[in-house]
Scaffold this motif. Structure first.
Motif, PDB file in Angstrom:
ATOM      1  N   LEU A  61      22.276 -50.231  61.267  1.00  0.00           N
ATOM      2  CA  LEU A  61      23.345 -51.198  61.054  1.00  0.00           C
ATOM      3  C   LEU A  61      24.504 -50.496  60.374  1.00  0.00           C
ATOM      4  CD1 LEU A  61      24.353 -54.260  60.729  1.00  0.00           C
ATOM      5  CD2 LEU A  61      23.226 -54.191  58.490  1.00  0.00           C
ATOM      6  N   VAL A  62      25.730 -50.829  60.779  1.00  0.00           N
ATOM      7  CA  VAL A  62      26.922 -50.331  60.093  1.00  0.00           C
ATOM      8  C   VAL A  62      27.673 -51.532  59.535  1.00  0.00           C
ATOM      9  CG1 VAL A  62      29.086 -49.070  60.281  1.00  0.00           C
ATOM     10  CG2 VAL A  62      27.104 -48.317  61.597  1.00  0.00           C
ATOM     11  N   VAL A  63      27.914 -51.523  58.225  1.00  0.00           N
ATOM     12  CA  VAL A  63      28.584 -52.628  57.544  1.00  0.00           C
ATOM     13  C   VAL A  63      29.978 -52.178  57.122  1.00  0.00           C
ATOM     14  CG1 VAL A  63      28.535 -54.200  55.569  1.00  0.00           C
ATOM     15  CG2 VAL A  63      26.397 -53.561  56.714  1.00  0.00           C
ATOM     16  N   ALA A  64      30.981 -52.976  57.458  1.00  0.00           N
ATOM     17  CA  ALA A  64      32.358 -52.711  57.036  1.00  0.00           C
ATOM     18  C   ALA A  64      32.698 -53.635  55.882  1.00  0.00           C
ATOM     19  CB  ALA A  64      33.322 -52.932  58.194  1.00  0.00           C
ATOM     20  N   ALA A  65      32.948 -53.068  54.708  1.00  0.00           N
ATOM     21  CA  ALA A  65      33.299 -53.845  53.518  1.00  0.00           C
ATOM     22  C   ALA A  65      34.759 -53.563  53.190  1.00  0.00           C
ATOM     23  CB  ALA A  65      32.398 -53.470  52.348  1.00  0.00           C
ATOM     24  N   GLY A  66      35.631 -54.510  53.500  1.00  0.00           N
ATOM     25  CA  GLY A  66      37.056 -54.315  53.284  1.00  0.00           C
ATOM     26  C   GLY A  66      37.847 -55.369  54.021  1.00  0.00           C
ATOM     27  N   GLY A  67      39.097 -55.056  54.327  1.00  0.00           N
ATOM     28  CA  GLY A  67      39.963 -55.987  55.034  1.00  0.00           C
ATOM     29  C   GLY A  67      39.871 -55.830  56.536  1.00  0.00           C
ATOM     30  N   ASP A  68      40.770 -56.529  57.246  1.00  0.00           N
ATOM     31  CA  ASP A  68      40.746 -56.485  58.708  1.00  0.00           C
ATOM     32  C   ASP A  68      40.981 -55.080  59.252  1.00  0.00           C
ATOM     33  OD1 ASP A  68      40.187 -59.152  59.634  1.00  0.00           O
ATOM     34  OD2 ASP A  68      42.124 -59.756  58.818  1.00  0.00           O
ATOM     35  N   GLY A  69      41.770 -54.273  58.540  1.00  0.00           N
ATOM     36  CA  GLY A  69      42.009 -52.910  59.005  1.00  0.00           C
ATOM     37  C   GLY A  69      40.744 -52.074  59.004  1.00  0.00           C
ATOM     38  N   THR A  70      39.962 -52.173  57.940  1.00  0.00           N
ATOM     39  CA  THR A  70      38.692 -51.450  57.864  1.00  0.00           C
ATOM     40  C   THR A  70      37.750 -51.922  58.956  1.00  0.00           C
ATOM     41  OG1 THR A  70      38.924 -51.185  55.468  1.00  0.00           O
ATOM     42  CG2 THR A  70      36.708 -50.949  56.377  1.00  0.00           C
TER      43      THR A  70
END
Length: 320
Positions: A61-70
């Motif tokens: 799994l890859v989790v993106a923690a940030g805003g829409d750009g991330t």
């Protein structure tokens, strides 16, 4: 059988990394996951670079923690991969999360639980190949919206420090500054290889999904998994034209559940708004280079764009 392992890509400008690390330990223990690979973005190594590192580490799994750009950059790297994407919204807009039913106001632990243990949903991804004033071409993925004109100018003119302090209302100042600069441009466009149309517009927006902050739907018919792009051309005439734009967007949102023929009739009355649906959009700007944005990121001025949709490109974890 080995326990699953995730890679978490965190934007330290948007997320308090020590707090994130502590919350991760709690969720991993609750769900029986191995300790995650935590990768922070930097000025030199953005989220797409970190996503490639994560995929090379053979995670589940890859989790993106940030805003829409991330989120946008990570989603672009996961295009066509079997590894799902988890989203921990922590930005100003969090538009993709909102369109997927992920509440940005939940606690960090609750957002992580959705990212790790939510149900899988296949969603579309847009791609824009743009041409700059010097003829160079760049490719950008987007999950929510790509736009030329007033929306891109708004983002370009928004004060980042003010946005960090008060959130999305800071965009209003950027909007007024963009409008003061003279928002109209001349362009030609065609959809799905059909006839070419000439237009004088204030904005040209191509969306993969349509919900903005506060539940407002900019693109009433847009769905994130329908394999279709929804295009909105803004053509206001003077100050009253902008009132017509606002009224038309509100009307479009309110009539979303109405039968198709009724929606078409109502929207046809608002001449300042033109909606189109397609899988392929080509735009050529004839007047002067215009700012371009993807998912809230200003990426420079362009003179042309070719925008396509890739159906079911990414698997995303959403609330059960």
């Amino acid at each position: 059988m080995n326990a699953p392992r995730a890679a978490v890509i965190a934007n330290p400008v948007k997320v308090d990394v020590p707090i994130l690390r502590a919350a991760l330990r709690t969720v991993e223990q609750d769900l029986g996951w191995e300790p995650s690979l935590l990768l922070e973005t930097t000025v030199d190594e953005d989220a797409d670079v970190r996503a490639r590192e994560a995929l090379a580490s053979d995670v589940d799994l890859v989790v993106a923690a940030g805003g829409d750009g991330t989120v946008r950059l990570v989603a672009g790297e996961l295009h066509g991969k079997e590894v799902p994407l988890g989203i921990v919204p922590a930005g100003t807009g969090n538009l993709l999360a909102r369109n997927l039913g992920i509440d940005p106001t939940l606690s960090l632990t609750e957002r992580l639980h959705i990212a790790f243990a939510g149900k899988d949903r296949r969603v579309d991804l847009g791609r824009a190949v743009v041409e700059g004033p010097d003829g160079t071409k760049e490719r950008f993925p987007f999950a929510v919206l790509a736009g030329v004109g007033v929306d891109a100018g708004m983002i370009e003119h928004t004060d980042d420090k003010l946005k960090a302090r008060i959130g999305w209302p800071a965009y209003l100042g950027g909007m007024f500054r963009a409008l003061a600069g003279g928002p109209t441009f001349r362009a030609r466009f065609r959809v799905d290889g059909g006839r070419t149309y000439g237009v004088r517009a204030a904005g040209f927006m191509v969306g993969n999904c349509g919900m903005l902050q506060g539940g407002m739907r900019l693109l009433p018919d847009a769905e994130i998994d329908d394999g279709i792009l929804d295009t909105l051309v803004l053509r206001p005439s003077g100050p009253l034209g902008w009132l017509e734009v606002f009224a038309g967007i509100v009307t479009g949102a309110l009539t979303r559940v109405a039968p198709t023929h009724i929606r078409s009739r109502l929207r046809g009355l608002v001449r300042a708004l033109n909606y189109l649906r397609s899988t392929d959009v080509v735009l050529r700007i004839d007047s002067h280079p215009e700012p371009f944005e993807v998912d809230g990121d200003a990426v420079g001025e362009i003179i042309a764009a070719h925008i396509t949709v890739h159906a079911g490109a990414v698997t995303v974890r959403v609330p059960r």
